[in-house]
Design an enzyme around this catalytic site. Structure first.
Site, PDB file in Angstrom:
ATOM      1  N   HIS A 161       0.855  -1.189   0.000  1.00  4.68           N
ATOM      2  CA  HIS A 161       0.000   0.000   0.000  1.00  4.68           C
ATOM      3  C   HIS A 161       0.892   1.240   0.000  1.00  4.68           C
ATOM      4  CE1 HIS A 161      -3.202  -2.637   0.329  1.00  4.68           C
ATOM      5  NE2 HIS A 161      -3.658  -2.398   1.535  1.00  4.68           N
ATOM      6  N   LYS A 557     -13.930   4.882   6.982  1.00 10.88           N
ATOM      7  CA  LYS A 557     -14.400   5.820   5.962  1.00 10.88           C
ATOM      8  C   LYS A 557     -15.908   5.692   5.756  1.00 10.88           C
ATOM      9  CE  LYS A 557     -13.095   5.141   1.629  1.00 10.88           C
ATOM     10  NZ  LYS A 557     -14.284   5.117   0.727  1.00 10.88           N
TER      11      LYS A 557
END
Length: 891
Positions: A161, A557
């Site tokens: 990532h 999120k």
């Protein structure tokens, strides 16, 4: 860049106070490195650069300690006075400073750890695992405690990532500077050798200054694989056996250590998504996956070969004093038959040294395994371990116990931990991709390029398992698992990939529950998949071992950090209960990021806050980007980190810890529900407001972050910023961090705490409820890195006073409640070391934030049809890299 003087002016007092809080040795390192950087800036080919850096430095320090608008405006004026070229140079100078300060802090941590090892009376010298084991013995008794110890497992999984903002060339330069600092410590300050090392030091700092801070192009997946390999080569390969040895000594005592067989099991297993994670990354192909496995195997086999040679060369034990056992004699005969010429040569050089003879021939077999020499190579790691244990047992029977349980034991631990594959490569793909490919297969039409590639992945897994062993690749993670069919589809595709006559790879299919709704549905999905014939068959083959992955990033999120934290806790409770009801040996895989908005923070405190039986001696988590090198980049820090995690895993098994979590969860269930409802409602008020997504893209450098060449993976799953659904969690967190708001780590907590409204109850919860305490401490850390004035400047870019007010009011409210709950006059008042680190950096981060704001304003105010000014864009990206270095995290 100079070090601050203690004068009466406000610009240095705050900075001087933060510096005075440092230990003397660290203060000396920071002063030395800052002074040398200042000299490098003076010597640069840019007249006046040093003076301009100092002007901005003193202005931002003044603004940090003097909260009047006038002080802040003066710092803004300094930034506005720079040409673009000068602003570029100043941003690079501050970024260099952060790299050096970060280095000094790490260097001090290593120095402190080494000093503690030398202090006989240091209270925690035994280490976290030994202390936790002693607690288990006291609470459970020695027999059950030993059983728990043998079941211990820590499984970090390295990912690609894109959260490491600095180039590898920068990291390499920093490592060299660290080496020179270490050299300097052992030398007399006035000696000629010290002068030579200081010369090397300033030369390397000059190199750091002159090295381009930004990557010119995105790294390929293969380059990401090789970058992560550096952590194995430089640290983990030797740190892990050294850690086992230290822990063994702590449990048995220094005299017994290395004289009797190990008590500590080889509990570390390392995983990797680098080259295997294709969810949203079209550049990770089946070919890349094969290449990644090959690179890893090459690294570990080369390492094992070198260690085996070293052990063999040192086993100069005469056959008269240390005779070979019958089993060793038989092994030697077998090895001679396989490698006659080498056996004859070794026998001539090492007459009557049977253990050395055998070990050197084993080293040759390891080398043959690496070079694919079928006549001489080992078929699998267990074959090599069998030979090593024959040598070990022969040494024990001959009385050479120190040789049996010394460096030879280290080699055995390395083979047990890493096999011939180094890291267990895991593949990941989105559930929707699987559905589309199966639909294509059922249609009977020619397959698309994507479908062909998906099937090829399963063939690649078969290839890797055949060549490097079943442990080399076998876990297949399904992103956005919503139902049992999403898991069953993987087995269908694996069968389709090899055809009706082929043998599919051995697969453990791992669901990844990411959204709030999916977390709540997880137990039902697991119940349903258990009746699938292929899943059930694999379940029996593994002894009913099941792995379930939990997504911290997307859940945060999705519903905000507070509701996500509580939902994750509840999901873990229910999944653990499901496992207990179905006689399942469960491993929960925590998809945590480095930033607090993605489940980051200290791992040991997080482990101790998990629901009872959800850890159960096994802890697996993702490690990524800057976190990999922060935790595993230095051997001493890596050993300390793994010891703390292992200790927490064991301590979580203690009945007292389980009772504390049970009691707290029951006592504060009402508080938790109130917090979850209020925080989620307030988070939705923000993110579901009309026009929120484009506003977010305007007030943060979210779009520009995608231009940074951080990793091969795209920043978004889709192309639009009209919705947050396709935006990955990393740029969501990264962008808020850059804007000095850190919203992803705290928004909604203030509303949640106010909804509870009872300060004494909340303070009591902070003392008694580990989950709540961890949440509050993490938010305090996140808020300490925010800045109201700079945040306001970013929010003003969006021309939405309603949304800006929501953010700033919630920031104030959260800070107020958290400070009162913790007790003290400011955030982090109960964590002085962390507080010092934040205060040390904050004025300097402010300088880079003001430069970033200047660039961002220029980009936002440019006509829509105008071409982007490349100098302004470069300045923005430089500031992004610098702020990431200053705050020490990205996404």
């Amino acid at each position: 860049m100079s070090t601050p003087k203690n004068t009466s002016t406000g610009d240095v007092v705050g900075r001087h106070e933060a510096e005075q809080e440092m230990p003397a040795s660290m203060r000396g390192d920071v002063n030395l490195l800052a002074t040398l950087l200042g000299q490098v800036l003076r010597e640069s080919d840019s007249p006046g650069l040093f003076e301009d850096v100092e002007r901005l430095r003193t202005a931002t320090i003044a603004a940090y300690t003097d909260t009047t608008p006038e002080a802040f405006d003066r710092a803004v004026e300094v930034v506005e006075s720079f040409t673009l070229e000068r602003a570029d140079e100043v941003a690079r100078a501050f970024t260099c400073y952060f790299h050096l300060v970060n280095l000094a802090e790490e260097h001090h941590r290593v120095r402190s750890l080494r000093t503690r090892d030398l202090e006989v009376d240091f209270p925690h010298k035994r280490g976290a695992l030994a202390e936790a084991y002693a607690q288990l013995v006291e609470e459970l008794g020695p027999e059950e405690a030993s059983e728990k110890l043998q079941g211990l497992r820590f499984h970090p999984v390295f990912t690609a990532h894109p959260t490491e903002a600095r180039r590898r060339a920068i990291s390499t330069s920093i490592r060299r500077i660290s080496g020179f600092l270490t050299d300097l410590e052992s030398l007399s300050a006035a000696g000629t050798e010290a002068a030579r090392v200081k010369g090397n030091l300033i030369e390397e700092i000059d190199t750091l200054w002159r090295t381009a801070p930004l990557r010119a192009t995105k790294p390929t997946p293969e380059a990401e694989v090789r970058s992560v390999m550096a952590a194995f080569d430089d640290t983990l390969f030797t740190a892990v056996p050294n850690m086992y040895s230290r822990m063994d000594g702590a449990l048995k005592g220094d005299i017994e250590a290395g004289y009797t067989g190990p008590v500590v099991p080889p509990f570390v297993r390392v995983g990797s998504w680098v080259g295997g994670d294709r969810d949203g990354n079209p550049f990770v192909t089946a070919k890349v996956t094969r290449t990644a496995a090959g690179i890893a195997s090459e690294h570990v086999l080369r390492g094992l070969e070198q260690v085996a040679l070293r052990v063999g060369r040192n086993l100069t034990l005469d056959g008269e004093t240390t005779p070979a056992s019958d089993e060793l004699s038989a092994l030697l005969a077998s090895l001679r038959n396989k490698d006659e010429d080498a056996a004859t040569e070794i026998a001539m050089r090492s007459p009557n040294e049977p253990h050395r003879h055998a070990m050197l021939l084993i080293a040759r077999r390891v080398a043959a395994t690496r070079t694919r020499n079928a006549d001489l190579s080992y078929s699998d790691p267990e074959d090599l371990l069998s030979d090593l244990r024959i040598i070990q047992e022969s040494l024990v029977s001959a009385g050479a116990k120190r040789q049996a349980f010394g460096t030879l034991q280290h080699l055995i631990w390395q083979v047990e931990t890493y096999g011939f594959h180094l890291a267990e490569l895991e593949c990941r793909q989105h559930s929707e991709v699987h559905r589309r490919v199966l639909a294509e297969l059922e249609s009977g039409k020619p397959l698309s390029e994507q479908a062909t590639e998906v099937l090829e992945v399963f063939r690649a897994i078969s290839f890797i398992q055949d060549r490097y062993g079943k442990r080399a690749a076998g876990r297949y993670i399904v992103s956005f698992t919503t139902n049992a069919e999403d898991l069953a589809n993987v087995y269908k595709l694996a069968r389709a990939a090899v055809g009706p006559k082929g043998t599919p790879p051995v697969l453990d299919v791992v669901p990844l529950f990411e959204t709030f709704d999916d977390l709540q549905a997880a137990p039902g999905v697991m119940n349903e998949i258990m009746v699938d014939p292929l899943y059930a068959a694999r379940l029996e083959e593994t002894g009913r071992q099941v792995e379930v992955m939990l997504g911290y990033s997307d859940s945060s999120k999705d519903v905000g950090p507070v509701a996500a934290t509580l939902a994750l806790y509840e999901a873990q409770q229910k999944i653990a209960q499901w496992a207990d009801d179905n006689d399942i040996k469960l491993t929960l895989f925590h998809g945590r990021g480095g930033a607090l908005g993605r489940g980051g923070g200290p791992a040991n405190s997080a482990i101790l806050a998990q629901p009872p039986h959800s850890v159960d001696g096994r802890f697996k988590l993702t490690e990524q980007g800057e976190v990999i090198f922060a935790r595993y980049g230095d051997p001493e820090i890596a050993i300390r980190h793994m010891d703390q995690v292992a200790g927490a895993i064991l301590q979580a098994l203690a009945p007292s810890n389980e009772k504390r979590n049970w009691d707290a969860a029951a006592k504060y269930a009402g508080v938790a529900q109130t917090m979850e409802d209020a925080s989620r409602a307030h988070f939705f008020e923000l993110v579901k407001a009309p026009g929120f997504a484009p506003w977010f893209a305007t007030v943060t450098p979210m779009e520009e972050i995608g231009m940074l060449a951080l990793g091969s993976r795209p920043a978004r799953r889709g192309l639009s910023v009209e919705s947050l659904e396709d935006l990955r969690a990393i740029p969501w967190v990264f962008a808020w961090t850059q804007a000095r708001i850190n919203l992803a780590g705290w928004f909604g907590l203030g509303a949640a705490l106010e909804a509870v409204g009872d300060l004494p109850i909340l303070q009591e919860a902070y003392r008694e409820w580990p989950l709540f305490r961890t949440m509050i401490d993490n938010v305090a850390m996140s808020l300490a890195k925010t800045d109201d004035r700079i945040a306001s400047e970013y929010l003003a870019l969006g021309d939405r006073e309603d949304l800006s007010a929501l953010v700033l009011n919630e920031m104030d409210r959260t800070r107020s409640w958290v400070t009162k709950i913790i007790g003290g006059e400011e955030l982090l008042s109960n964590k002085p070391v962390l507080s010092r680190a934040v205060k040390l950096r904050s004025p300097y981060v402010d300088a880079l934030s003001l430069i970033q704001l200047r660039a961002l304003r220029a980009l936002r105010n440019a006509p829509q049809d105008a071409e982007t000014d490349p100098e302004v864009q470069r300045l923005l990206l430089l500031s992004v890299s610098g702020v990431a270095a200053g705050l020490q995290n990205t996404g």
